[in-house]
Design a protein around this motif. Structure first.
Motif, PDB file in Angstrom:
ATOM      1  N   ASN A   1       0.832  -1.194   0.000  1.00  0.00           N
ATOM      2  CA  ASN A   1       0.000   0.000   0.000  1.00  0.00           C
ATOM      3  C   ASN A   1       0.872   1.252   0.000  1.00  0.00           C
ATOM      4  O   ASN A   1       2.070   1.197   0.282  1.00  0.00           O
ATOM      5  CB  ASN A   1      -0.910   0.018   1.227  1.00  0.00           C
TER       6      ASN A   1
ATOM      7  N   PHE B   1      -1.591   1.273  11.044  1.00  0.00           N
ATOM      8  CA  PHE B   1      -2.799   0.608  10.534  1.00  0.00           C
ATOM      9  C   PHE B   1      -2.489  -0.251   9.318  1.00  0.00           C
ATOM     10  O   PHE B   1      -2.896  -1.415   9.239  1.00  0.00           O
ATOM     11  CB  PHE B   1      -3.862   1.650  10.188  1.00  0.00           C
ATOM     12  N   LEU B   2      -1.740   0.307   8.366  1.00  0.00           N
ATOM     13  CA  LEU B   2      -1.483  -0.410   7.111  1.00  0.00           C
ATOM     14  C   LEU B   2      -0.597  -1.634   7.291  1.00  0.00           C
ATOM     15  O   LEU B   2      -0.659  -2.561   6.480  1.00  0.00           O
ATOM     16  CB  LEU B   2      -0.865   0.535   6.083  1.00  0.00           C
TER      17      LEU B   2
ATOM     18  N   SER C   1      -5.692  -4.202   8.807  1.00  0.00           N
ATOM     19  CA  SER C   1      -5.850  -3.951   7.368  1.00  0.00           C
ATOM     20  C   SER C   1      -5.445  -5.175   6.552  1.00  0.00           C
ATOM     21  O   SER C   1      -4.946  -5.041   5.440  1.00  0.00           O
ATOM     22  CB  SER C   1      -5.004  -2.742   6.954  1.00  0.00           C
TER      23      SER C   1
ATOM     24  N   VAL D   1      -6.527  -5.116   3.052  1.00  0.00           N
ATOM     25  CA  VAL D   1      -6.327  -3.844   2.354  1.00  0.00           C
ATOM     26  C   VAL D   1      -5.000  -3.916   1.620  1.00  0.00           C
ATOM     27  O   VAL D   1      -3.935  -4.017   2.237  1.00  0.00           O
ATOM     28  CB  VAL D   1      -6.316  -2.662   3.348  1.00  0.00           C
TER      29      VAL D   1
ATOM     30  N   LEU E   1      -3.622   5.327   1.159  1.00  0.00           N
ATOM     31  CA  LEU E   1      -4.298   5.922   2.303  1.00  0.00           C
ATOM     32  C   LEU E   1      -3.880   7.395   2.377  1.00  0.00           C
ATOM     33  O   LEU E   1      -2.708   7.706   2.557  1.00  0.00           O
ATOM     34  CB  LEU E   1      -3.912   5.195   3.590  1.00  0.00           C
TER      35      LEU E   1
END
Length: 295
Positions: A189, A246-247, A252, A255, A260
């Motif tokens: 990400n 979070f990532l 996540s 995700v 983001l």
């Protein structure tokens, strides 16, 4: 998965943070991961930052290996990854932080500045991911890569042309790699923090820009951000770091291949500014602002 379970799952993981010893954001990412119980191996080209981050991490009870590397030098980055491979048989997390630009009209730039912008904002990311991938594959539970990009990768950023192109390349490279590595549960990400006080201090603006702002007083930059950022303030370093945590966490875990935007809404606004004098949100100023400017 709840917050407590995700936090427990982070403990004991090993992260590589490129550019993780100096600067507001890089240092913040390292300390944020340390506080989650992650062991960090970081590199930086700031030797003072490298010397300072070790006792700071140790005072928090964390574990860190801090090594010199200059991402603009491919051989230097390779030497860092050689040291990482000698230190550990696997990593779980990779965060690529460095980037930067100086504002300039394209016609005033040079071939040398183009090469530097491309290397600093895209080329090293490719090299870093390529070297980290064999180590990530040995992680027991997949892995997570976060590449720092920018809102400029998503719009026509005049006076930042090569930088914007390089960051767009990083963004789409990350998306493509996420698809390729999906079956291996290695997530890729991007994080775009856009305007922040940290970035405002790193000479992204030209000297004459800062000089004009200084003529208007110490609150001028803050006032400009109020027009530009829907939440009326830039994200703090801690809020950017929260996005990284979070990532890379199991919160996540599905995700991947996305960006983001930790930016207070600037990407969502996409050019709609909150103009003064009653004009409110519009791409261009209306009568109130224009009347004020004409005065």
């Amino acid at each position: 998965m709840g917050l407590r379970a995700a936090a427990e799952a982070m403990r004991g993981k090993i992260a590589v943070v490129v550019g993780g010893a100096a600067g507001h954001i890089g240092r913040g990412v390292t300390l944020g991961l340390i506080d989650e119980g992650v062991e960090v191996i970081c590199c930086d080209n700031d030797r003072d930052g490298l010397a300072a981050i070790v006792p700071e991490v140790e005072a928090r009870g964390g574990t860190i290996t801090a090594l010199y590397a200059d991402v603009e030098d491919a051989a230097s980055l390779d030497a860092f990854y050689d040291a990482v491979a000698a230190h550990t048989d696997h990593i779980d997390i990779l965060v690529n932080v460095p980037g930067g630009v100086a504002r300039s009209l394209f016609e005033a730039t040079t071939r040398e500045s183009h090469a530097r912008d491309i290397r600093l904002n895209y080329g090293y990311v490719v090299d870093s991911c390529h070297r980290a991938l064999p180590l990530l594959r040995r992680s027991r539970n997949g892995g997570a890569i976060v590449n720092f990009t920018t809102i400029e990768a998503h719009r026509g950023a005049a006076t930042f042309a090569v930088y914007a192109g390089a960051k767009a390349a990083t963004t789409n490279f990350s998306r493509a790699l996420a698809v390729e590595l999906g079956k291996d549960m290695i997530r890729v990400n991007c994080l775009a923090s856009d305007t922040s006080l940290a970035r405002a201090s790193n000479a992204a603006l030209a000297p004459e820009d800062f000089a004009r702002l200084a003529e208007l007083g110490p609150d001028a930059l803050g006032q400009s951000i109020e027009f530009y950022v829907p939440q009326k303030r830039p994200p703090t370093v801690e809020e950017v770091v929260d996005g990284v945590v979070f990532l890379v966490s199991d919160l996540s875990r599905t995700v991947t291949g996305t960006t983001l935007h930790v930016d207070g809404g600037t990407w969502a606004a996409f050019g709609f500014l909150d103009w003064p004098e009653g004009d409110s949100f519009m791409p261009a100023p209306l009568g109130g602002t224009l009347k004020r400017l004409s005065r």
